[in-house]
Structures are given as structure tokens and as C-alpha cells.
Design a protein around this motif. Structure first.
Motif, PDB file in Angstrom:
ATOM      1  N   VAL A   2      -3.352 -37.350 -20.510  1.00 22.63           N
ATOM      2  CA  VAL A   2      -4.070 -37.460 -19.239  1.00 22.63           C
ATOM      3  C   VAL A   2      -3.160 -36.966 -18.129  1.00 22.63           C
ATOM      4  O   VAL A   2      -1.978 -37.315 -18.079  1.00 22.63           O
ATOM      5  CB  VAL A   2      -4.480 -38.918 -18.970  1.00 22.63           C
ATOM      6  N   SER A  25      -7.624 -35.455 -15.746  1.00 27.43           N
ATOM      7  CA  SER A  25      -8.006 -34.532 -16.807  1.00 27.43           C
ATOM      8  C   SER A  25      -7.952 -35.281 -18.126  1.00 27.43           C
ATOM      9  O   SER A  25      -7.287 -36.307 -18.235  1.00 27.43           O
ATOM     10  CB  SER A  25      -7.047 -33.341 -16.849  1.00 27.43           C
ATOM     11  N   SER A  27     -10.263 -36.296 -21.897  1.00 28.48           N
ATOM     12  CA  SER A  27     -11.548 -36.875 -22.260  1.00 28.48           C
ATOM     13  C   SER A  27     -11.514 -38.392 -22.355  1.00 28.48           C
ATOM     14  O   SER A  27     -12.547 -39.015 -22.489  1.00 28.48           O
ATOM     15  CB  SER A  27     -12.017 -36.292 -23.588  1.00 28.48           C
ATOM     16  N   PHE A  29     -10.526 -40.559 -20.049  1.00 29.77           N
ATOM     17  CA  PHE A  29     -10.480 -41.233 -18.751  1.00 29.77           C
ATOM     18  C   PHE A  29     -11.377 -42.457 -18.726  1.00 29.77           C
ATOM     19  O   PHE A  29     -10.976 -43.531 -18.280  1.00 29.77           O
ATOM     20  CB  PHE A  29     -10.890 -40.256 -17.644  1.00 29.77           C
ATOM     21  N   SER A  30     -12.608 -42.322 -19.191  1.00 34.13           N
ATOM     22  CA  SER A  30     -13.569 -43.418 -19.076  1.00 34.13           C
ATOM     23  C   SER A  30     -13.191 -44.613 -19.939  1.00 34.13           C
ATOM     24  O   SER A  30     -13.777 -45.685 -19.794  1.00 34.13           O
ATOM     25  CB  SER A  30     -14.969 -42.924 -19.449  1.00 34.13           C
ATOM     26  N   ASN A  73     -17.075 -42.037 -13.589  1.00 32.69           N
ATOM     27  CA  ASN A  73     -16.656 -41.518 -14.890  1.00 32.69           C
ATOM     28  C   ASN A  73     -17.208 -40.119 -15.145  1.00 32.69           C
ATOM     29  O   ASN A  73     -16.583 -39.328 -15.859  1.00 32.69           O
ATOM     30  CB  ASN A  73     -17.080 -42.469 -15.997  1.00 32.69           C
ATOM     31  N   ASN A  76     -14.700 -37.983 -13.629  1.00 35.79           N
ATOM     32  CA  ASN A  76     -13.310 -38.287 -13.995  1.00 35.79           C
ATOM     33  C   ASN A  76     -12.466 -38.602 -12.761  1.00 35.79           C
ATOM     34  O   ASN A  76     -11.317 -38.156 -12.645  1.00 35.79           O
ATOM     35  CB  ASN A  76     -12.691 -37.115 -14.767  1.00 35.79           C
TER      36      ASN A  76
END
Length: 115
Positions: A2, A25, A27, A29-30, A73, A76
Motif C-alpha cells: 500500500v 494505492s 487493492s 485498502f478497504s 472505499n 480508496n
């Protein structure tokens, strides 16, 4: 991996407002709780606000009632809305996961509040 990029800082008079943004950045993050941290000159970095995956929030006593953390989300992005700013809020503000990870510290964004 990240990467986090903070923006939105600046110079504001006491009583003013700023909105900080943190673009992440990657995938995952959420799936992470996120936090905003700050470091004032000569002081240790401190946690200002945090938000869980399910949008539960928590705040340092010094900013409670004035700052609001939120997340989008789909974009991001984590935000920090700062109202009723005080000179003691002057610091470099960073976002990171919560708990913080040494791998994710970015450059931060400077917030300066004049009296």
C-alpha cells in the motif's frame, strides 16, 4: 503493498477549516482500519483519529468535536475534516493504517494555523 499520499494541508487562520485527503494505492485498502496522525515540531508523532473497516471512529481528546474522519472505499481515500482549527493543531499530518505500519509512512501534508 500500500502506498499513501496525503494532500490538502496549508496555512489557515485560527478558527478556520481544512480538509485533508489520503489516497491509497493497492487493492487491500478497504480491508484496513486507517488513521490520521500528526507530528508537531519537537514532539512525538501522535494518533489524531482512526476509522475501522465498518466506519467506527475514534478521536484524540484534543480534537474531539472539531475533527471528523471518514473514508470512501470506492475512491480508496480517507479524509480528515478539520474545523475550528487552533495554533496547537500546527503539525505535519500523515495517514497510515491503524495500528500504524512502518512500511506505509508517506511525506505527510503540512498544516499551519496562525493565531
Amino acid at each position: 503493498q500500500v502506498q499513501l499520499v496525503e494532500s490538502g494541508g496549508g496555512l489557515v487562520q485560527a478558527g478556520g477549516s481544512l480538509r485533508l485527503s489520503c489516497l491509497a494505492s493497492g487493492s487491500r485498502f478497504s480491508m484496513n482500519a486507517m488513521g490520521w496522525y500528526r507530528q508537531a515540531p519537537g514532539k512525538q508523532r501522535e494518533l489524531v483519529a482512526r476509522i475501522t473497516v465498518h466506519r467506527g471512529t475514534g478521536y484524540a481528546d484534543s480534537v474531539k468535536g472539531r475533527f471528523t474522519i471518514s473514508r470512501d472505499n470506492a475512491k480508496n481515500t480517507v479524509y480528515l475534516q478539520m474545523n475550528s482549527l487552533k495554533p496547537e493543531d500546527t503539525a505535519v499530518y500523515y495517514c497510515n493504517t491503524y495500528p500504524q505500519s512502518i512500511d506505509y509512512w508517506g511525506q505527510g501534508t503540512q498544516v499551519t494555523v496562525s493565531s
